[in-house]
Structures are given as C-alpha cells and as structure tokens.
Design a protein around this motif. Structure first.
Motif, short mmCIF file in Angstrom:
data_model
loop_
_atom_site.label_atom_id
_atom_site.label_comp_id
_atom_site.label_asym_id
_atom_site.label_seq_id
_atom_site.Cartn_x
_atom_site.Cartn_y
_atom_site.Cartn_z
N ASN A 1 0.86 -1.20 0.00
CA ASN A 1 0.00 0.00 0.00
C ASN A 1 0.89 1.23 0.00
O ASN A 1 1.89 1.28 0.72
CB ASN A 1 -0.86 0.04 1.26
CG ASN A 1 -1.96 -0.99 1.22
OD1 ASN A 1 -2.66 -1.09 0.21
ND2 ASN A 1 -2.10 -1.74 2.29
N ASP A 2 0.51 2.24 -0.78
CA ASP A 2 1.24 3.50 -0.73
C ASP A 2 0.68 4.31 0.44
O ASP A 2 -0.42 4.87 0.37
CB ASP A 2 1.07 4.27 -2.06
CG ASP A 2 1.99 5.48 -2.11
OD1 ASP A 2 2.22 6.10 -1.06
OD2 ASP A 2 2.47 5.79 -3.21
N LEU B 1 1.71 7.10 1.96
CA LEU B 1 1.65 8.55 1.79
C LEU B 1 0.42 8.95 0.96
O LEU B 1 -0.27 9.92 1.27
CB LEU B 1 2.94 9.01 1.11
CG LEU B 1 3.29 10.48 1.14
CD1 LEU B 1 3.25 11.05 2.54
CD2 LEU B 1 4.67 10.73 0.53
N GLY C 1 6.44 14.58 2.41
CA GLY C 1 6.97 13.31 1.91
C GLY C 1 8.44 13.44 1.56
O GLY C 1 9.00 14.55 1.54
N PHE C 2 9.06 12.33 1.28
CA PHE C 2 10.45 12.31 0.84
C PHE C 2 10.52 11.68 -0.54
O PHE C 2 9.68 10.83 -0.88
CB PHE C 2 11.30 11.46 1.81
CG PHE C 2 11.89 12.27 2.93
CD1 PHE C 2 11.09 12.80 3.92
CD2 PHE C 2 13.26 12.50 2.99
CE1 PHE C 2 11.63 13.54 4.95
CE2 PHE C 2 13.82 13.25 4.02
CZ PHE C 2 13.01 13.77 4.99
N ALA C 3 11.49 12.08 -1.30
CA ALA C 3 11.73 11.44 -2.59
C ALA C 3 13.23 11.21 -2.72
O ALA C 3 14.03 12.11 -2.48
CB ALA C 3 11.24 12.32 -3.73
N LEU C 4 13.58 9.99 -3.02
CA LEU C 4 14.99 9.65 -3.23
C LEU C 4 15.11 9.28 -4.69
O LEU C 4 14.49 8.31 -5.14
CB LEU C 4 15.35 8.46 -2.33
CG LEU C 4 16.80 8.01 -2.37
CD1 LEU C 4 17.72 9.08 -1.80
CD2 LEU C 4 16.99 6.72 -1.59
N GLU C 5 15.81 10.07 -5.45
CA GLU C 5 15.81 9.90 -6.90
C GLU C 5 17.23 9.76 -7.45
O GLU C 5 18.19 10.22 -6.82
CB GLU C 5 15.15 11.11 -7.58
CG GLU C 5 13.75 11.44 -7.06
CD GLU C 5 12.71 10.41 -7.45
OE1 GLU C 5 12.94 9.64 -8.39
OE2 GLU C 5 11.65 10.36 -6.78
N LYS D 1 5.42 13.42 -7.48
CA LYS D 1 5.01 12.72 -6.24
C LYS D 1 4.20 13.66 -5.35
O LYS D 1 3.20 13.28 -4.76
CB LYS D 1 6.23 12.20 -5.48
CG LYS D 1 6.77 10.92 -6.08
CD LYS D 1 8.04 10.43 -5.41
CE LYS D 1 8.65 9.35 -6.29
NZ LYS D 1 9.95 8.90 -5.84
N LYS E 1 0.38 12.53 -4.71
CA LYS E 1 0.06 12.05 -3.36
C LYS E 1 -0.65 13.12 -2.53
O LYS E 1 -0.90 12.90 -1.34
CB LYS E 1 1.34 11.58 -2.67
CG LYS E 1 2.05 10.46 -3.46
CD LYS E 1 3.13 9.77 -2.65
CE LYS E 1 3.94 8.81 -3.53
NZ LYS E 1 4.65 7.78 -2.80
#
Ligand code: CTP
Length: 397
Positions: free
Chosen positions: A302-303, A305, A320-324, A335, A339
């Motif tokens: 499940n997502d 966020l 939220g966080f994003a690691l790219e 995102k 979200k």
C-alpha cells in the motif's frame, strides 16, 4: 528563522540608540514584523522617522495625546517578544521599581510576552550596586538580559557596558525562538527507517535506510515541544526520550500504524523508506534451494503517503520524501502532486554525502507552487532543523 515573528522593540535614551537602527534592518530582513516604541528621551538620539521608515510601522512614544490613547495592553499582547534595546540605566531602574510614567513602561508592565533587555551604559554606571541590584530584580521577574560587551564607551573610556551588537542580538532572538517550545500541544507523526518484507521465517527483502534522517526529524520536533509519535521500521539507531515509538517491521504494519495515528496529527512527515513490493506469498517454512534460477513473485504494498494524502483535512500538513537518481526535480514534484501532500524533501543519490546510511544529507524542499528551497550538505541533525523550520514557515504553523 524569524519569519512572521512579532517583535516589539523598545528604544530608550542612550547614545547606543543608533544600533537599534541597524537592528531593525536585520530583524526585518530575517522576516520579523517590528513595531517600535520609544521613551520620550530616546527622540533626542534618533528620529522616530528613521524607525518608522525602517520598520514600516508607526512609532509610538506617548501614552496619550489630546485625542487618543495608545492601547498598551493590546501592544503587549501583540508581541511574541518585547525587546528593549538599548536599555538605559534610568529605564532599568523604573522597570525594577514598577514605575509607569511613559508608554514603554506601561507596555512593559502589562505585556504577556517574554521580555529581553539589551543594556547600554558607561562602565561605572554598569558596575554600580544599584544597577546590578536592578538587573537582578528584573531577572527575577523572568526577563532575559543579553550580556553587555567590553570595549570603547561613549565616555571615551574602555570597559564593560557596551550594548551588544545587532548581529549578536539577532542570534539571541533566533536561539530563543528555536529553544522555545513553539510546538507545545501539537501532534506530530513521523515515520523512519526501512521496512522488511518477509519471504520466509529467515529471509526478507529490505533496503539500506538507517532511519537516521527520520529519527533526527522526530527529535527536532520533540525538542520544540511537539507530541511526537515515531513509527519506526527496523533500525539500530537510538531514539531520544519523550518520543512515543511504535516499532514495525513490514510496509503493511507501517501502513496500519500510520492510519491508526493519522487523525489528529497536525504534521506528518513520511521519512521512511517503505518497500514498494512485498513477496506475493509468505512461506511459513524455510524455502530450500532447488533450481538454479529461483523466481519470487512480488506484489505492490500500500502507498501509505498516498492514502494519508487522500484522508488529510485542510489543517493537516503532510511532508513526503523522494529519493531519486534521475530527473530528480520533476519526479519529486509529480510525487508531491499525485500524493496530495504539502511539501516534498528531495535527496538525490547522485549527490555525494546524501542518502542512505550517511551522517550527512543534502536536500531540496519543494512546495505545491514549485518553489525550491535548497540546503547544502550538512549533518542530518542540522538538515532536520532546516526541514522543521521550513514546515513551520509553511502556512505559519
Ligand atoms: N511511501 C509510502 N508508501 C510506500 C512507498 C513510499 O508512504 N509504499 C512514501 C515514502 O515514505 C516517501 C514517499 O512515499 O515519503 C516517496 O517514496 P518513493 O519510494 O521515493 O516514491 P514512490 O512513490 O514509491 O515511487 P518510485 O518508487 O517509483 O520512485
């Protein structure tokens, strides 16, 4: 750091009043709203016009004139801090004695805001027992005294009694706001660490997240008085006290814990590196090796966020966080949008000193309007302060 803070600056009659001019410029530049009150004798040193121009607010001096009365009670309640700089020997004595013969003193006596004083006087006046007695008296009222400096004085002599420099006063104010429990009564939800998705009783799929960044954020919120719940995946990092920790292992457990604790959370920060996939079937027995190639079927988790973004009300803030690794900015912004969250913290795996396991991080924070705040590489504890400051400034929490 002082964004939106309301500073009521009291200026008294002292040669050092010129420093208040520079001080206002610094305060306004740091984002504070400044209103100035002067004692009548302060006018002999700096013109009220200078202060009103720099503060962009009317300067008040008198308790009343023929037609109006300055509402000192309202002004005292308006302020986050009442700062008296410079504080002359005369005003100090009146404050200690509870005198009320001008507007500044009336506000001082009725103010509910914390009071910070920046004395300025000649060394002999400064060291006189009556001055020291008065200082101790106003300290006992809970007022803060910013220490005087040592150096050239208006008399031409050298010694103690110089008013602190505007930059030092700014630093005191910043520390004051940082250390004040500005989040008292606020509920904060933070997730941190990896998740482990069990394959069989002895194996799992995981990632290299240490939990350091999310834990540092939880600790920073707690230091500022927030009531913090930390939902923590498997992590070896010790967590500071006063934080309510819910230990979880899998993405599904983290999902359930988040949903159970989301209602009522004023701020939610999803710093956890949640697995996007989990094994389709869990084997209750240890899987024995057989063929050369072993296929493991995975299904989406499940997502969390996204789910919280769907449930959030207009007063809740979600980060939220994003690691790219590539197309970082656009991926982070999509995102943020998909979200339905308020802010997203991007760390790029291309940056040295950023990402999993390191003690440092380098992040950019984006809001819904694509504004970017960029922070240089620094320790995760300091990045946590930047992130919390940004959240506080967003919507002026
Ligand atoms: N996240 C979450 N639930 C998941 C996966 C991620 O809540 N099942 C959260 C993370 O905590 C983070 C944000 O979503 O705050 C971004 O996670 P990330 O894995 O980078 O993005 P994804 O949306 O999973 O997209 P992709 O893996 O394709 O980059």
């Amino acid at each position: 750091m002082l964004s939106g803070k309301k500073i009521l600056l009291g200026v008294t009659g002292s040669i050092a009043a010129y420093k208040a001019v520079f001080l206002i410029r610094l305060l306004v530049k740091a984002g504070a709203e400044v209103k100035v009150i002067m004692t009548p004798s302060a006018k002999d040193f700096v013109s009220p016009l200078t202060f009103s121009t720099l503060s962009k607010n009317e300067v008040l001096i008198d308790l009343f004139n023929e037609t109006s009365w300055a509402n000192h009670v309202i002004l005292g309640r308006w302020a986050d801090v009442m700062l008296i700089a410079p504080l002359s020997c005369n005003t100090l004595a009146k404050m200690a004695g509870g005198h009320c013969d001008n507007l500044l003193l009336a506000i001082y006596l009725s103010s509910t805001a914390p009071v910070m004083c920046v004395p300025a006087m000649d060394e002999d006046m400064w060291s006189h027992p009556s001055t020291q007695l008065n200082l101790n008296k106003i300290k006992s009222f809970g007022n803060t005294i910013i220490p005087v400096g040592n150096g050239e004085l208006a008399s031409g002599l050298y010694g103690e009694g110089r008013m602190a420099e505007p930059e030092q006063i700014l630093q005191h104010l910043q520390d004051f706001f940082l250390n004040s429990k500005e989040l008292t009564g606020r509920k904060i939800l933070v997730t941190a660490g990896p998740t482990h998705e069990a394959i069989d009783p002895v194996r799992f799929i995981g990632n290299r997240s240490s939990g350091k960044m999310g834990i540092a954020i939880a600790e920073e919120f707690s230091r500022r008085g927030g009531e913090v719940t930390l939902i923590l995946g498997p992590s070896q990092i010790e967590v500071g006290k006063n934080i309510h920790i819910i230990n979880v292992t899998s993405a599904q457990e983290m999902y359930e814990a988040c949903l159970n604790n989301f209602t009522g959370a004023d701020i939610t920060v999803m710093a956890a590196a949640v697995a996007d996939y989990m094994p389709h079937d869990f084997s209750t027995k240890k899987i024995k090796k057989s063929e050369d190639i072993f296929m493991l079927e995975l299904k989406r988790t499940n997502d969390i966020l996204k789910k919280l973004g769907e449930q959030k009300n207009k007063d809740q803030i979600i980060v939220g966080f994003a690691l790219e690794t590539d197309n970082e900015k656009e991926n982070a912004l999509s995102k943020l949008k998909n979200k339905n969250i308020d802010l997203i913290v991007l760390n790029s795996l291309n940056d040295e000193g950023a990402g999993f396991g390191t003690d440092t991080n380098k992040v950019s924070i984006f809001d819904k309007h694509r504004n970017e705040l960029y922070f240089d590489t620094k320790s995760k504890k300091l990045i946590a302060k930047d992130i919390v400051n940004t959240i506080m400034q967003h919507k002026n929490v």
